[in-house]
Design an enzyme around this catalytic site. Structure first.
Site, PDB file in Angstrom:
ATOM      1  N   GLY A   1      -6.012  10.125   6.012  1.00  0.00           N
ATOM      2  CA  GLY A   1      -5.847  10.579   4.626  1.00  0.00           C
ATOM      3  C   GLY A   1      -7.202  10.802   3.974  1.00  0.00           C
TER       4      GLY A   1
ATOM      5  N   ARG B   1      -4.060  13.843  10.478  1.00  0.00           N
ATOM      6  CA  ARG B   1      -3.663  12.580  11.109  1.00  0.00           C
ATOM      7  C   ARG B   1      -3.368  12.834  12.588  1.00  0.00           C
ATOM      8  NH1 ARG B   1      -3.174   8.611   7.362  1.00  0.00           N
ATOM      9  NH2 ARG B   1      -2.565   9.156   5.238  1.00  0.00           N
TER      10      ARG B   1
ATOM     11  N   ASP C   1      -8.280   2.788   9.894  1.00  0.00           N
ATOM     12  CA  ASP C   1      -7.971   2.111  11.149  1.00  0.00           C
ATOM     13  C   ASP C   1      -7.512   3.085  12.250  1.00  0.00           C
ATOM     14  OD1 ASP C   1      -7.673  -0.439  12.529  1.00  0.00           O
ATOM     15  OD2 ASP C   1      -5.549   0.079  12.573  1.00  0.00           O
TER      16      ASP C   1
ATOM     17  N   THR D   1     -10.850   4.254   3.196  1.00  0.00           N
ATOM     18  CA  THR D   1      -9.425   4.245   2.860  1.00  0.00           C
ATOM     19  C   THR D   1      -9.266   3.682   1.454  1.00  0.00           C
ATOM     20  OG1 THR D   1      -7.272   3.158   3.169  1.00  0.00           O
ATOM     21  CG2 THR D   1      -9.125   2.089   4.219  1.00  0.00           C
ATOM     22  N   ILE D   2      -8.438   4.340   0.668  1.00  0.00           N
ATOM     23  CA  ILE D   2      -8.239   3.841  -0.693  1.00  0.00           C
ATOM     24  C   ILE D   2      -7.468   2.524  -0.663  1.00  0.00           C
ATOM     25  CG2 ILE D   2      -8.310   6.162  -1.674  1.00  0.00           C
ATOM     26  CD1 ILE D   2      -5.276   5.844  -2.252  1.00  0.00           C
ATOM     27  N   ASP D   3      -6.889   2.188   0.495  1.00  0.00           N
ATOM     28  CA  ASP D   3      -6.141   0.928   0.589  1.00  0.00           C
ATOM     29  C   ASP D   3      -7.072  -0.290   0.727  1.00  0.00           C
ATOM     30  OD1 ASP D   3      -4.033   2.647   0.579  1.00  0.00           O
ATOM     31  OD2 ASP D   3      -3.212   2.069   2.520  1.00  0.00           O
TER      32      ASP D   3
ATOM     33  N   ASP E   1      -8.052  -1.815   3.294  1.00  0.00           N
ATOM     34  CA  ASP E   1      -7.371  -2.816   4.124  1.00  0.00           C
ATOM     35  C   ASP E   1      -8.063  -3.069   5.462  1.00  0.00           C
ATOM     36  OD1 ASP E   1      -6.819  -0.370   5.261  1.00  0.00           O
ATOM     37  OD2 ASP E   1      -4.645  -0.597   5.279  1.00  0.00           O
TER      38      ASP E   1
ATOM     39  N   ARG F   1       8.520   1.409 -24.622  1.00  0.00           N
ATOM     40  CA  ARG F   1       9.122   1.441 -23.285  1.00  0.00           C
ATOM     41  C   ARG F   1       8.372   0.552 -22.290  1.00  0.00           C
ATOM     42  NH1 ARG F   1       9.804   7.955 -23.323  1.00  0.00           N
ATOM     43  NH2 ARG F   1      11.974   7.995 -23.979  1.00  0.00           N
TER      44      ARG F   1
ATOM     45  N   MET G   1      -0.488   3.684  -4.266  1.00  0.00           N
ATOM     46  CA  MET G   1      -0.483   3.650  -2.801  1.00  0.00           C
ATOM     47  C   MET G   1      -0.800   2.227  -2.362  1.00  0.00           C
ATOM     48  SD  MET G   1      -1.978   7.190  -1.318  1.00  0.00           S
ATOM     49  CE  MET G   1      -0.984   8.676  -1.378  1.00  0.00           C
ATOM     50  N   GLY G   2      -0.840   2.017  -1.078  1.00  0.00           N
ATOM     51  CA  GLY G   2      -1.083   0.678  -0.530  1.00  0.00           C
ATOM     52  C   GLY G   2       0.085   0.305   0.355  1.00  0.00           C
ATOM     53  N   ARG G   3      -0.029   0.736   1.600  1.00  0.00           N
ATOM     54  CA  ARG G   3       1.056   0.602   2.565  1.00  0.00           C
ATOM     55  C   ARG G   3       1.342  -0.859   2.905  1.00  0.00           C
ATOM     56  NH1 ARG G   3      -1.052   4.432   6.859  1.00  0.00           N
ATOM     57  NH2 ARG G   3       0.045   6.299   6.199  1.00  0.00           N
TER      58      ARG G   3
ATOM     59  N   GLU H   1       3.172   0.702  -3.160  1.00  0.00           N
ATOM     60  CA  GLU H   1       4.295   1.352  -2.451  1.00  0.00           C
ATOM     61  C   GLU H   1       4.907   0.460  -1.366  1.00  0.00           C
ATOM     62  OE1 GLU H   1       2.754   4.870  -0.490  1.00  0.00           O
ATOM     63  OE2 GLU H   1       1.279   3.705   0.595  1.00  0.00           O
TER      64      GLU H   1
ATOM     65  N   LEU I   1      -2.675  11.631  -6.423  1.00  0.00           N
ATOM     66  CA  LEU I   1      -3.695  11.730  -7.493  1.00  0.00           C
ATOM     67  C   LEU I   1      -4.791  10.699  -7.242  1.00  0.00           C
ATOM     68  CD1 LEU I   1      -1.458  11.964 -10.694  1.00  0.00           C
ATOM     69  CD2 LEU I   1      -2.928  13.757  -9.740  1.00  0.00           C
ATOM     70  N   GLN I   2      -4.386   9.568  -6.634  1.00  0.00           N
ATOM     71  CA  GLN I   2      -5.354   8.493  -6.388  1.00  0.00           C
ATOM     72  C   GLN I   2      -6.386   8.868  -5.341  1.00  0.00           C
ATOM     73  OE1 GLN I   2      -2.719   4.570  -6.362  1.00  0.00           O
ATOM     74  NE2 GLN I   2      -1.612   6.408  -5.759  1.00  0.00           N
ATOM     75  N   ARG I   3      -6.039   9.843  -4.513  1.00  0.00           N
ATOM     76  CA  ARG I   3      -6.985  10.260  -3.471  1.00  0.00           C
ATOM     77  C   ARG I   3      -7.812  11.462  -3.924  1.00  0.00           C
ATOM     78  NH1 ARG I   3      -3.319   9.606   1.593  1.00  0.00           N
ATOM     79  NH2 ARG I   3      -3.741  11.799   1.933  1.00  0.00           N
TER      80      ARG I   3
HETATM   81  O1  F6P Z   1      -4.555   6.326   3.761  1.00  0.00           O
HETATM   82  C1  F6P Z   1      -3.569   5.412   3.441  1.00  0.00           C
HETATM   83  C2  F6P Z   1      -2.694   5.947   2.390  1.00  0.00           C
HETATM   84  O2  F6P Z   1      -3.451   6.160   1.276  1.00  0.00           O
HETATM   85  C3  F6P Z   1      -1.504   5.024   2.177  1.00  0.00           C
HETATM   86  O3  F6P Z   1      -1.663   4.147   1.108  1.00  0.00           O
HETATM   87  C4  F6P Z   1      -0.363   5.982   1.984  1.00  0.00           C
HETATM   88  O4  F6P Z   1       0.845   5.416   2.420  1.00  0.00           O
HETATM   89  C5  F6P Z   1      -0.753   7.130   2.831  1.00  0.00           C
HETATM   90  O5  F6P Z   1      -2.151   7.197   2.774  1.00  0.00           O
HETATM   91  C6  F6P Z   1      -0.108   8.441   2.460  1.00  0.00           C
HETATM   92  O6  F6P Z   1      -0.681   9.465   3.198  1.00  0.00           O
HETATM   93  P1  F6P Z   1      -0.181  10.946   3.403  1.00  0.00           P
HETATM   94  O7  F6P Z   1       0.927  11.204   2.439  1.00  0.00           O
HETATM   95  O8  F6P Z   1      -1.374  11.794   3.140  1.00  0.00           O
HETATM   96  O9  F6P Z   1       0.227  11.021   4.839  1.00  0.00           O
END
Ligand code: F6P
Length: 371
Positions: A13, A91, A123, A145-147, A149, A182, A189-191, A242, A293-295
């Site tokens: 990503g 990927r 990774d 990686t924005i995660d 991790d 509200r 994100m953050g798998r 997420e 948007l976070q990326r």
């Molecule tokens: O790179 C990790 C990540 O940012 C995860 O947090 C997210 O699940 C994933 O990328 C989504 O990637 P894409 O939709 O680009 O395959």
């Protein structure tokens, strides 16, 4: 003077910080002053679209076929200001068990006469880098990686820019949330890990933060929200990674199937939770998915600087022929560690140390847990 050729690729990503790393790897490798000190003249080529750039078939001209591109100091001069990756990414997994094309990658590294390869990725990308290292290729890795991790490094490119995006977007949501009284559920994100939700939530001052490392009770979320209302809150912002899930439940999957590295596409927890909160509290609740948007967007100052340091450090490793390593950031220093110590491992949030399980939020003690 000896001449050597370095290839550079970005995989997985995209995120902010990749272009600064590419720029500074190129500038450091091709720097004239350093060249005479080293006695080696480096040439750098860009490999396009991750590992896919090394998967051209016999008879294909890699330049005309959009697999590789020339790089030099003038070409990359302004790249550090731009988000994403000018080299493109994918990927692509050459070792995909369903279609193993790793031989092609190794043959093409030979064909392109690459003396060293810089792989910038998370990774998955660095997992491939580790495997080609074991096949005798001279590789160095840069973590992104924005995660955030990955293990052995306290920073991965893209993270801080993503935290800034979360902070800015939540600031925007606050005015509309407050006007309507509200609750807003914001999915980040953050798998597998909650660093982005946690530090993003701490930065923007979210009322509740839910992370994959700590399954949550929907009843408790609702109780906390009602407690906030009683205390006088006009609105609440809740951040959910997420990969977070309710106790006894499973993670929410956006789409069936897996990518070339076996990952599911996660998503949907935010919307689900907003429904549960609506039902459970009676307060009007909306959800927003920040998603890619976070990326996106230009790298923040920190990612420009860290990209620069990581790019320079990667070339240093090549110059000293210290291959099979990933550059890292530890205890305030740029350093390195073996790729095989990084891949396949995950840097989870230490819930005891970094998370408040009572408030479902960031910690409220700092020194108590310091050894
Ligand atoms: O790179 C990790 C990540 O940012 C995860 O947090 C997210 O699940 C994933 O990328 C989504 O990637 P894409 O939709 O680009 O395959």
């Amino acid at each position: 003077m000896t001449k050597e050729r370095i290839g550079i690729l970005t995989g997985g990503g995209d995120c902010a910080g990749l272009n600064p790393a590419i720029k500074w790897a190129v500038k450091t490798a091709m720097d004239k002053r350093l060249e005479s000190e080293r006695g080696v003249q480096y040439e750098v080529i860009g490999i396009k679209n991750g590992w896919n750039g090394l998967m051209f078939e016999d008879g294909v001209d890699p330049k005309a076929g959009d697999y590789i591109t020339d790089l030099d100091e003038q070409i990359v001069r302004t790249w550090d200001r731009y988000g994403g990756t000018m080299l493109g990414t994918s990927r692509t997994n050459p070792y995909n068990p369903k279609n193993d094309r790793s031989r092609l990658v190794l043959e093409n590294i030979e064909k392109l006469k690459l003396d060293a390869l810089i792989a910038i990725g998370g990774d998955d990308t660095l997992g491939v880098a580790d495997r080609v290292t074991r096949e005798g290729v001279n590789v160095v890795g840069i973590p992104k990686t924005i995660d955030k991790d990955m293990v052995e490094t306290e920073y991965t490119l893209g993270f801080e820019t993503a935290v800034n995006v979360i902070t800015e977007e939540v600031d925007r949501l606050r005015t509309t949330a407050g006007s309507h009284r509200r609750i807003f559920v914001v999915e980040t994100m953050g798998r597998h890990t909650g660093w982005l939700a946690l530090e993003g939530g701490e930065s923007c001052g979210a009322y509740i933060i839910l992370i994959p490392e700590c399954d949550f009770s929907i009843k408790k979320v609702n109780d906390l929200l009602l407690e906030g209302r009683k205390a006088g809150n006009r609105y609440e912002i809740l951040l959910v990674a997420e990969g977070a899930k309710p106790s006894g439940g499973t993670e929410f999957v956006r789409q069936d199937g897996v990518d070339a590295f076996g990952h599911k596409m996660l998503g949907g927890i935010g919307e689900f939770l907003a429904g549960e909160i609506n039902k459970g509290t009676g307060v009007e609740t909306r959800s927003v998915v920040l998603s890619h948007l976070q990326r996106g967007g230009a790298p923040c100052a920190y990612d420009r600087r860290m990209g620069r340091y990581f790019g320079i450090a990667a070339v240093d490793l090549i110059v000293t022929r210290d291959f099979g390593k990933m550059v890292c950031f530890r205890d305030g220093e740029i350093t390195s560690c073996p790729l095989d110590q990084v891949v396949g491992r995950t840097n989870y949030v230490d819930v005891d140390k970094n998370y408040d399980v009572e408030r479902y939020s960031g910690r409220r003690t700092i020194f108590r847990y310091r050894e």
